[in-house]
Design a protein around this motif. Structure first.
Motif, PDB file in Angstrom:
ATOM      1  N   LYS A 186      -2.785  -8.128   2.155  1.00  0.00           N
ATOM      2  CA  LYS A 186      -4.099  -8.059   2.778  1.00  0.00           C
ATOM      3  C   LYS A 186      -5.209  -8.405   1.797  1.00  0.00           C
ATOM      4  O   LYS A 186      -6.181  -9.075   2.155  1.00  0.00           O
ATOM      5  CB  LYS A 186      -4.344  -6.661   3.363  1.00  0.00           C
ATOM      6  CG  LYS A 186      -3.459  -6.302   4.545  1.00  0.00           C
ATOM      7  CD  LYS A 186      -4.021  -5.142   5.350  1.00  0.00           C
ATOM      8  CE  LYS A 186      -5.223  -5.581   6.154  1.00  0.00           C
ATOM      9  NZ  LYS A 186      -5.705  -4.509   7.047  1.00  0.00           N
ATOM     10  N   TYR A 240      -4.019 -12.301  -0.267  1.00  0.00           N
ATOM     11  CA  TYR A 240      -3.784 -13.472   0.573  1.00  0.00           C
ATOM     12  C   TYR A 240      -4.766 -13.549   1.742  1.00  0.00           C
ATOM     13  O   TYR A 240      -5.510 -14.522   1.874  1.00  0.00           O
ATOM     14  CB  TYR A 240      -2.349 -13.462   1.101  1.00  0.00           C
ATOM     15  CG  TYR A 240      -2.024 -14.673   1.945  1.00  0.00           C
ATOM     16  CD1 TYR A 240      -1.915 -15.936   1.374  1.00  0.00           C
ATOM     17  CD2 TYR A 240      -1.839 -14.547   3.322  1.00  0.00           C
ATOM     18  CE1 TYR A 240      -1.642 -17.056   2.154  1.00  0.00           C
ATOM     19  CE2 TYR A 240      -1.561 -15.658   4.109  1.00  0.00           C
ATOM     20  CZ  TYR A 240      -1.457 -16.908   3.521  1.00  0.00           C
ATOM     21  OH  TYR A 240      -1.194 -18.004   4.290  1.00  0.00           O
ATOM     22  N   VAL A 241      -4.789 -12.487   2.579  1.00  0.00           N
ATOM     23  CA  VAL A 241      -5.625 -12.547   3.784  1.00  0.00           C
ATOM     24  C   VAL A 241      -7.104 -12.617   3.419  1.00  0.00           C
ATOM     25  O   VAL A 241      -7.849 -13.445   3.960  1.00  0.00           O
ATOM     26  CB  VAL A 241      -5.345 -11.327   4.680  1.00  0.00           C
ATOM     27  CG1 VAL A 241      -6.282 -11.324   5.893  1.00  0.00           C
ATOM     28  CG2 VAL A 241      -3.897 -11.338   5.148  1.00  0.00           C
ATOM     29  N   ARG A 242      -7.535 -11.775   2.479  1.00  0.00           N
ATOM     30  CA  ARG A 242      -8.964 -11.741   2.152  1.00  0.00           C
ATOM     31  C   ARG A 242      -9.350 -12.831   1.147  1.00  0.00           C
ATOM     32  O   ARG A 242     -10.259 -13.632   1.404  1.00  0.00           O
ATOM     33  CB  ARG A 242      -9.353 -10.378   1.600  1.00  0.00           C
ATOM     34  CG  ARG A 242     -10.839 -10.320   1.222  1.00  0.00           C
ATOM     35  CD  ARG A 242     -11.156  -9.109   0.377  1.00  0.00           C
ATOM     36  NE  ARG A 242     -11.098  -7.888   1.174  1.00  0.00           N
ATOM     37  CZ  ARG A 242     -11.233  -6.677   0.642  1.00  0.00           C
ATOM     38  NH1 ARG A 242     -11.382  -6.547  -0.664  1.00  0.00           N
ATOM     39  NH2 ARG A 242     -11.173  -5.603   1.417  1.00  0.00           N
ATOM     40  N   THR A 248      -7.511 -15.397  -0.350  1.00  0.00           N
ATOM     41  CA  THR A 248      -7.028 -16.772  -0.201  1.00  0.00           C
ATOM     42  C   THR A 248      -7.486 -17.399   1.112  1.00  0.00           C
ATOM     43  O   THR A 248      -8.002 -18.525   1.125  1.00  0.00           O
ATOM     44  CB  THR A 248      -5.485 -16.810  -0.281  1.00  0.00           C
ATOM     45  OG1 THR A 248      -5.065 -16.260  -1.533  1.00  0.00           O
ATOM     46  CG2 THR A 248      -4.983 -18.249  -0.173  1.00  0.00           C
ATOM     47  N   LEU A 249      -7.309 -16.668   2.224  1.00  0.00           N
ATOM     48  CA  LEU A 249      -7.704 -17.206   3.524  1.00  0.00           C
ATOM     49  C   LEU A 249      -9.170 -16.969   3.845  1.00  0.00           C
ATOM     50  O   LEU A 249      -9.724 -17.618   4.731  1.00  0.00           O
ATOM     51  CB  LEU A 249      -6.832 -16.588   4.631  1.00  0.00           C
ATOM     52  CG  LEU A 249      -5.329 -16.832   4.520  1.00  0.00           C
ATOM     53  CD1 LEU A 249      -4.601 -16.185   5.691  1.00  0.00           C
ATOM     54  CD2 LEU A 249      -5.012 -18.328   4.461  1.00  0.00           C
ATOM     55  N   GLY A 250      -9.807 -16.016   3.144  1.00  0.00           N
ATOM     56  CA  GLY A 250     -11.218 -15.741   3.384  1.00  0.00           C
ATOM     57  C   GLY A 250     -11.488 -14.911   4.619  1.00  0.00           C
ATOM     58  O   GLY A 250     -12.633 -14.838   5.081  1.00  0.00           O
ATOM     59  N   GLU A 251     -10.459 -14.255   5.168  1.00  0.00           N
ATOM     60  CA  GLU A 251     -10.641 -13.417   6.356  1.00  0.00           C
ATOM     61  C   GLU A 251     -11.192 -12.047   5.955  1.00  0.00           C
ATOM     62  O   GLU A 251     -10.869 -11.517   4.892  1.00  0.00           O
ATOM     63  CB  GLU A 251      -9.309 -13.236   7.087  1.00  0.00           C
ATOM     64  CG  GLU A 251      -8.701 -14.517   7.620  1.00  0.00           C
ATOM     65  CD  GLU A 251      -9.399 -15.030   8.865  1.00  0.00           C
ATOM     66  OE1 GLU A 251     -10.194 -14.245   9.446  1.00  0.00           O
ATOM     67  OE2 GLU A 251      -9.160 -16.182   9.249  1.00  0.00           O
TER      68      GLU A 251
END
Length: 347
Positions: free
Chosen positions: A321, A324-326, A328-331
């Motif tokens: 989370k 990667y999610v925050r 790398t993906l910017g979510e």
């Protein structure tokens, strides 16, 4: 690409492959090291309670917490050790009869003799050899447990030494990300561990009381088994309740029914009353994901993977989370344990 560059990249790839093989060979050691980290987190969480509520000086809190915990364990062993040993021995001695009785009720006949014959015919020796092997496994398990506890004490005494040493294995530009990820993972594990240990203690006490009221033999041993198995989410409650249910079937169908009802009621109390009260801000992993994490851990790493599958999933969930999610993906996503780690200024 020149020859020198080709050789350099080839050596790097070979080194990474050898490192991966080495880590795979050392999985048992790495899992024991992870267990030592869990012990250190428990000790530090207990020390925080002493500092916050009993105003014990921070420099002494860890040692006071360690002495209190091990003093309680030794006291329980002294007071109830003989009785518990007798009850566990009774469980082990009666288990073949209980399995046979349960099998007969299902219409399959006695199975313990068949199991003994199968074990005698298996390569590697007869039943006596197998029993000796089980004894060796028990001693090995006790040795691993002592190793984890001692290593946990060392880690708890100097957590920054080990954390900073691990961080330095990464390039300088990644130090801040690695440190914040370790702090968030550690805090998420701390929250889960403390809530899980409280729930385990409640399950052990409630199960022992229920089995005693029902009239099962060795109720305290069966209750202790249920409480310890509860450390493994989802599968643990089933595995922990199985000995009690088998013993109940050896007495009567009515006893078995009451035992099953008691087990279900205790699990409902744990899930709907106890755990919500103690699991503040605890990491919530989707149930299917957590179940598969435990199964994968048991398949890849055996019994240690079964035991540590869920806490490893907690760490993986936090890292995915955050990194990667925050990042790398910017979510936008909430990372379990991150807010608590910032409040504490690290783990």
């Amino acid at each position: 690409m020149g020859d020198a560059e080709f050789v350099r990249k080839t050596l790097i790839i070979l080194g990474l492959v050898l490192l991966a093989l080495l880590l795979w060979k050392l999985t048992d050691v790495l899992l024991l090291a992870f267990g030592a980290i869990l012990v250190a987190l428990i000790l530090h969480a207990s020390a925080d309670v002493l500092v916050r509520y009993l105003h014990v000086p921070e420099r002494w809190a860890l040692w006071v917490a360690s002495i209190i915990i091990f003093g309680i364990v030794l006291g329980l062993i002294t007071l109830f050790g003989t009785q518990m040993r007798a009850q566990f021995s009774n469980v082990v001695e009666r288990l073949p009869f209980v399995i046979d009785n349960f099998s007969k009720n299902l219409g399959f006949g006695a199975v313990s003799d068949d199991l003994s014959e199968i074990m005698n015919n298996m390569p590697g020796g007869g039943l006596a050899t197998r029993i000796a092997g089980i004894g060796g496994a028990v001693l090995s398990g006790l040795g691993d447990f002592l190793l984890v506890v001692i290593a946990g004490l060392y880690i708890a005494a100097s957590p920054e030494l080990y954390k900073q040493g691990f961080i330095k294995l990464f390039p300088m530009r990644h130090h801040e990300r690695v440190e914040s990820s370790l702090d968030a993972s550690g805090q998420a594990l701390r929250l889960w561990l403390m809530s899980q240990l409280i729930a385990m203690a409640c399950v052990a006490v409630l199960s022992s009381l229920a089995f005693w009221l029902i009239g099962l033999p060795s109720p305290y041993a069966l209750g202790m088994i249920a409480g310890l198995a509860d450390f493994i989410p989802f599968l643990g409650p089933i595995l922990g309740a199985l000995p009690a249910v088998l013993f109940a079937f050896s007495i009567s169908g009515e006893t078995a029914l009451w035992t099953v009802l008691a087990v279900v009621a205790i699990q409902q109390i744990e899930g709907n009353v106890i755990f919500p009260l103690v699991a503040r801000s605890v990491v919530s992993i989707p149930p299917a994901l957590a179940l598969f994490a435990i199964l994968v851990g048991s398949i890849l790493f055996g019994s240690l993977g079964l035991i540590f599958g869920f806490p490893l999933a907690v760490v993986a969930y936090v890292l995915v989370k955050k990194l990667y999610v925050r990042e790398t993906l910017g979510e936008q996503t909430t990372v379990p344990g991150e807010a608590e780690a910032k409040e504490r200024g690290g783990v």
